[in-house]
Design a protein around this motif. Structure first.
Motif, PDB file in Angstrom:
ATOM      1  N   PRO A  92      18.996 -20.449   0.539  1.00 38.23           N
ATOM      2  CA  PRO A  92      18.237 -20.841  -0.664  1.00 38.23           C
ATOM      3  C   PRO A  92      16.797 -21.239  -0.393  1.00 38.23           C
ATOM      4  CG  PRO A  92      20.415 -21.864  -0.646  1.00 38.23           C
ATOM      5  CD  PRO A  92      20.223 -21.237   0.702  1.00 38.23           C
ATOM      6  N   TRP A  93      16.514 -21.805   0.793  1.00 33.66           N
ATOM      7  CA  TRP A  93      15.150 -22.258   1.078  1.00 33.66           C
ATOM      8  C   TRP A  93      14.154 -21.104   1.178  1.00 33.66           C
ATOM      9  CZ3 TRP A  93      19.480 -23.152   4.034  1.00 33.66           C
ATOM     10  CH2 TRP A  93      19.658 -22.337   5.152  1.00 33.66           C
ATOM     11  N   VAL A  94      14.654 -19.867   1.309  1.00 35.42           N
ATOM     12  CA  VAL A  94      13.767 -18.702   1.357  1.00 35.42           C
ATOM     13  C   VAL A  94      13.010 -18.544   0.039  1.00 35.42           C
ATOM     14  CG1 VAL A  94      13.720 -16.170   1.560  1.00 35.42           C
ATOM     15  CG2 VAL A  94      15.137 -17.517   3.103  1.00 35.42           C
ATOM     16  N   ALA A  95      13.559 -19.086  -1.048  1.00 34.62           N
ATOM     17  CA  ALA A  95      12.883 -19.013  -2.350  1.00 34.62           C
ATOM     18  C   ALA A  95      11.554 -19.758  -2.337  1.00 34.62           C
ATOM     19  CB  ALA A  95      13.797 -19.579  -3.445  1.00 34.62           C
ATOM     20  N   ASP A  96      11.412 -20.723  -1.419  1.00 38.12           N
ATOM     21  CA  ASP A  96      10.137 -21.443  -1.280  1.00 38.12           C
ATOM     22  C   ASP A  96       9.170 -20.563  -0.498  1.00 38.12           C
ATOM     23  OD1 ASP A  96       8.184 -23.385  -1.240  1.00 38.12           O
ATOM     24  OD2 ASP A  96       9.060 -24.457   0.476  1.00 38.12           O
ATOM     25  N   MET A  97       8.634 -19.550  -1.163  1.00 39.24           N
ATOM     26  CA  MET A  97       7.865 -18.506  -0.493  1.00 39.24           C
ATOM     27  C   MET A  97       6.544 -19.006   0.096  1.00 39.24           C
ATOM     28  SD  MET A  97       8.512 -15.221  -2.973  1.00 39.24           S
ATOM     29  CE  MET A  97       7.920 -16.102  -4.425  1.00 39.24           C
ATOM     30  N   ASP A  98       5.928 -19.990  -0.542  1.00 41.99           N
ATOM     31  CA  ASP A  98       4.641 -20.477  -0.038  1.00 41.99           C
ATOM     32  C   ASP A  98       4.797 -21.673   0.907  1.00 41.99           C
ATOM     33  OD1 ASP A  98       5.433 -22.406  -1.808  1.00 41.99           O
ATOM     34  OD2 ASP A  98       3.677 -22.248  -3.112  1.00 41.99           O
ATOM     35  N   LEU A  99       6.060 -22.020   1.220  1.00 41.72           N
ATOM     36  CA  LEU A  99       6.361 -23.116   2.147  1.00 41.72           C
ATOM     37  C   LEU A  99       5.731 -24.445   1.708  1.00 41.72           C
ATOM     38  CD1 LEU A  99       5.932 -21.220   5.550  1.00 41.72           C
ATOM     39  CD2 LEU A  99       8.017 -21.563   4.219  1.00 41.72           C
ATOM     40  N   SER A 100       5.654 -24.648   0.401  1.00 38.10           N
ATOM     41  CA  SER A 100       5.059 -25.870  -0.135  1.00 38.10           C
ATOM     42  C   SER A 100       6.071 -27.001  -0.249  1.00 38.10           C
ATOM     43  CB  SER A 100       4.466 -25.590  -1.517  1.00 38.10           C
ATOM     44  OG  SER A 100       5.496 -25.226  -2.434  1.00 38.10           O
ATOM     45  N   ARG A 101       7.330 -26.717   0.084  1.00 36.66           N
ATOM     46  CA  ARG A 101       8.444 -27.653  -0.085  1.00 36.66           C
ATOM     47  C   ARG A 101       8.611 -28.069  -1.556  1.00 36.66           C
ATOM     48  NH1 ARG A 101      10.894 -28.501   4.359  1.00 36.66           N
ATOM     49  NH2 ARG A 101       9.843 -28.393   6.373  1.00 36.66           N
ATOM     50  N   LYS A 102       8.314 -27.120  -2.431  1.00 42.61           N
ATOM     51  CA  LYS A 102       8.503 -27.333  -3.861  1.00 42.61           C
ATOM     52  C   LYS A 102       8.780 -25.982  -4.515  1.00 42.61           C
ATOM     53  CE  LYS A 102       5.992 -30.380  -5.947  1.00 42.61           C
ATOM     54  NZ  LYS A 102       4.875 -31.098  -6.619  1.00 42.61           N
ATOM     55  N   ILE A 103       9.853 -25.924  -5.327  1.00 43.07           N
ATOM     56  CA  ILE A 103      10.207 -24.687  -6.018  1.00 43.07           C
ATOM     57  C   ILE A 103       9.535 -24.700  -7.387  1.00 43.07           C
ATOM     58  CG2 ILE A 103      12.077 -23.237  -6.875  1.00 43.07           C
ATOM     59  CD1 ILE A 103      12.061 -23.520  -3.865  1.00 43.07           C
ATOM     60  N   GLU A 104       8.529 -23.830  -7.563  1.00 43.03           N
ATOM     61  CA  GLU A 104       7.779 -23.808  -8.809  1.00 43.03           C
ATOM     62  C   GLU A 104       7.571 -22.382  -9.300  1.00 43.03           C
ATOM     63  OE1 GLU A 104       4.711 -27.368  -8.985  1.00 43.03           O
ATOM     64  OE2 GLU A 104       4.317 -26.127  -7.246  1.00 43.03           O
ATOM     65  N   GLY A 105       7.245 -22.246 -10.588  1.00 44.18           N
ATOM     66  CA  GLY A 105       6.818 -20.978 -11.155  1.00 44.18           C
ATOM     67  C   GLY A 105       7.696 -19.797 -10.828  1.00 44.18           C
ATOM     68  N   LYS A 106       7.097 -18.786 -10.201  1.00 41.51           N
ATOM     69  CA  LYS A 106       7.821 -17.548  -9.911  1.00 41.51           C
ATOM     70  C   LYS A 106       8.963 -17.777  -8.934  1.00 41.51           C
ATOM     71  CE  LYS A 106       4.564 -16.060  -6.288  1.00 41.51           C
ATOM     72  NZ  LYS A 106       3.628 -14.997  -5.878  1.00 41.51           N
ATOM     73  N   GLU A 107       8.845 -18.809  -8.091  1.00 41.44           N
ATOM     74  CA  GLU A 107       9.932 -19.126  -7.164  1.00 41.44           C
ATOM     75  C   GLU A 107      11.167 -19.584  -7.936  1.00 41.44           C
ATOM     76  OE1 GLU A 107       7.117 -20.689  -3.469  1.00 41.44           O
ATOM     77  OE2 GLU A 107       7.933 -22.116  -4.915  1.00 41.44           O
ATOM     78  N   ALA A 108      10.946 -20.372  -8.990  1.00 44.46           N
ATOM     79  CA  ALA A 108      12.060 -20.820  -9.825  1.00 44.46           C
ATOM     80  C   ALA A 108      12.707 -19.647 -10.555  1.00 44.46           C
ATOM     81  CB  ALA A 108      11.572 -21.864 -10.836  1.00 44.46           C
ATOM     82  N   PHE A 109      11.870 -18.711 -11.033  1.00 46.87           N
ATOM     83  CA  PHE A 109      12.410 -17.522 -11.699  1.00 46.87           C
ATOM     84  C   PHE A 109      13.228 -16.666 -10.726  1.00 46.87           C
ATOM     85  CE2 PHE A 109       9.229 -18.207 -15.099  1.00 46.87           C
ATOM     86  CZ  PHE A 109      10.041 -17.971 -16.198  1.00 46.87           C
ATOM     87  N   LEU A 110      12.754 -16.558  -9.492  1.00 43.72           N
ATOM     88  CA  LEU A 110      13.463 -15.781  -8.486  1.00 43.72           C
ATOM     89  C   LEU A 110      14.823 -16.410  -8.188  1.00 43.72           C
ATOM     90  CD1 LEU A 110      12.911 -13.226  -6.850  1.00 43.72           C
ATOM     91  CD2 LEU A 110      12.029 -14.677  -5.010  1.00 43.72           C
ATOM     92  N   LEU A 111      14.848 -17.716  -8.021  1.00 44.40           N
ATOM     93  CA  LEU A 111      16.101 -18.441  -7.792  1.00 44.40           C
ATOM     94  C   LEU A 111      17.026 -18.288  -8.987  1.00 44.40           C
ATOM     95  CD1 LEU A 111      17.911 -20.450  -6.277  1.00 44.40           C
ATOM     96  CD2 LEU A 111      16.564 -22.302  -7.313  1.00 44.40           C
ATOM     97  N   ALA A 112      16.471 -18.438 -10.189  1.00 42.62           N
ATOM     98  CA  ALA A 112      17.270 -18.326 -11.413  1.00 42.62           C
ATOM     99  C   ALA A 112      17.880 -16.935 -11.549  1.00 42.62           C
ATOM    100  CB  ALA A 112      16.403 -18.641 -12.634  1.00 42.62           C
ATOM    101  N   PHE A 113      17.086 -15.909 -11.236  1.00 43.18           N
ATOM    102  CA  PHE A 113      17.578 -14.538 -11.349  1.00 43.18           C
ATOM    103  C   PHE A 113      18.704 -14.287 -10.354  1.00 43.18           C
ATOM    104  CE2 PHE A 113      17.172 -10.424 -13.097  1.00 43.18           C
ATOM    105  CZ  PHE A 113      17.416  -9.505 -12.096  1.00 43.18           C
ATOM    106  N   ALA A 114      18.583 -14.856  -9.160  1.00 41.98           N
ATOM    107  CA  ALA A 114      19.642 -14.715  -8.163  1.00 41.98           C
ATOM    108  C   ALA A 114      20.948 -15.322  -8.667  1.00 41.98           C
ATOM    109  CB  ALA A 114      19.214 -15.382  -6.856  1.00 41.98           C
TER     110      ALA A 114
END
Length: 230
Positions: free
Chosen positions: A137-159
């Motif tokens: 699941p941590w792969v969704a944090d694409m920018d390594l900001s240690r925060k799931i935001e924006g498109k990262e949240a959509f990617l996780l949600a779609f999964a």
């Protein structure tokens, strides 16, 4: 009794959230409320669409065969989830292990390797990305900001949404109440992710995350059997 099936179908669809949330909690990856809301909305929409399609499909089949097919799909989805949990079990690491990795002098190098791995993942087919996020699941944090935001949240949600389509379709075929299931899915999604992220470092949360897929599979099989006989 429709309440029983609706609740447990929604619950099984959200148990993966516990494993994902525990992984984020241990790794100190934040999931803001708005990101959690995005996940809940997308997964709920996926549930509604898959159940509506199943419900429409059932209209073209007589009631008894539709019940057999629908309940078999739900139970089959449960068997698949259990098999997947055995073949590739969810890995929820211990807090000391993760903290040790974070404090290691090689942590920056590992972060760069993770970034390269993420970029590579984005170059493969969408299904591959979804599978990777569900396993890590941590792969969704694409920018390594240690925060799931924006498109990262959509990617996780779609999964998560893709992972639940089969059970939703089967639920629609057997006539489980769609608004009721959707409402429960939304609430349980918000709750399970928020709680598991917050308490991800605790033993109970890690234990639940480790066995979430197995429990979800058992629940789906039970719902399928129940719908077959009612």
């Amino acid at each position: 009794m429709n309440l029983f099936s609706a609740f447990f179908l929604a619950l099984s669809s959200n148990l993966d959230n516990i494993g994902i949330g525990a992984s984020y909690g241990i790794r100190r990856i934040d999931l803001p409320f708005w990101s959690n809301l995005i996940v809940a909305i997308v997964t709920t929409i996926g549930t509604i669409i898959s159940m509506c399609i199943g419900n429409v499909a059932a209209n073209y089949i007589s009631s008894h065969p539709a019940k057999i097919i629908g309940s078999s799909i739900i139970a089959g989805a449960g068997v698949w989830v259990i098999l997947q949990s055995w073949i590739a079990p969810n890995k929820v690491e211990s807090a000391p292990q993760v903290l040790k990795e974070m404090s290691s002098p090689f942590a920056p190098l590992k972060n760069e390797m993770l970034r390269a791995k993420t970029i590579l993942a984005l170059q493969i087919k969408s299904l591959g990305i979804i599978i990777q996020i569900l396993k890590e699941p941590w792969v969704a944090d694409m920018d390594l900001s240690r925060k799931i935001e924006g498109k990262e949240a959509f990617l996780l949600a779609f999964a998560l949404m893709i992972n639940n389509l089969a059970s939703g379709f089967g639920g629609g075929m057997v006539g489980i109440n769609i608004p009721l299931t959707a409402g429960m899915t939304f609430v349980l999604s918000l709750f399970t992710l928020a709680i598991s992220v917050k308490f991800g470092h605790q033993y109970l949360s890690r234990w639940l995350g480790k066995y979430a897929s197995l429990v979800a599979g058992i629940i789906l099989i039970a719902v399928g059997i129940y719908e077959f006989f009612v």
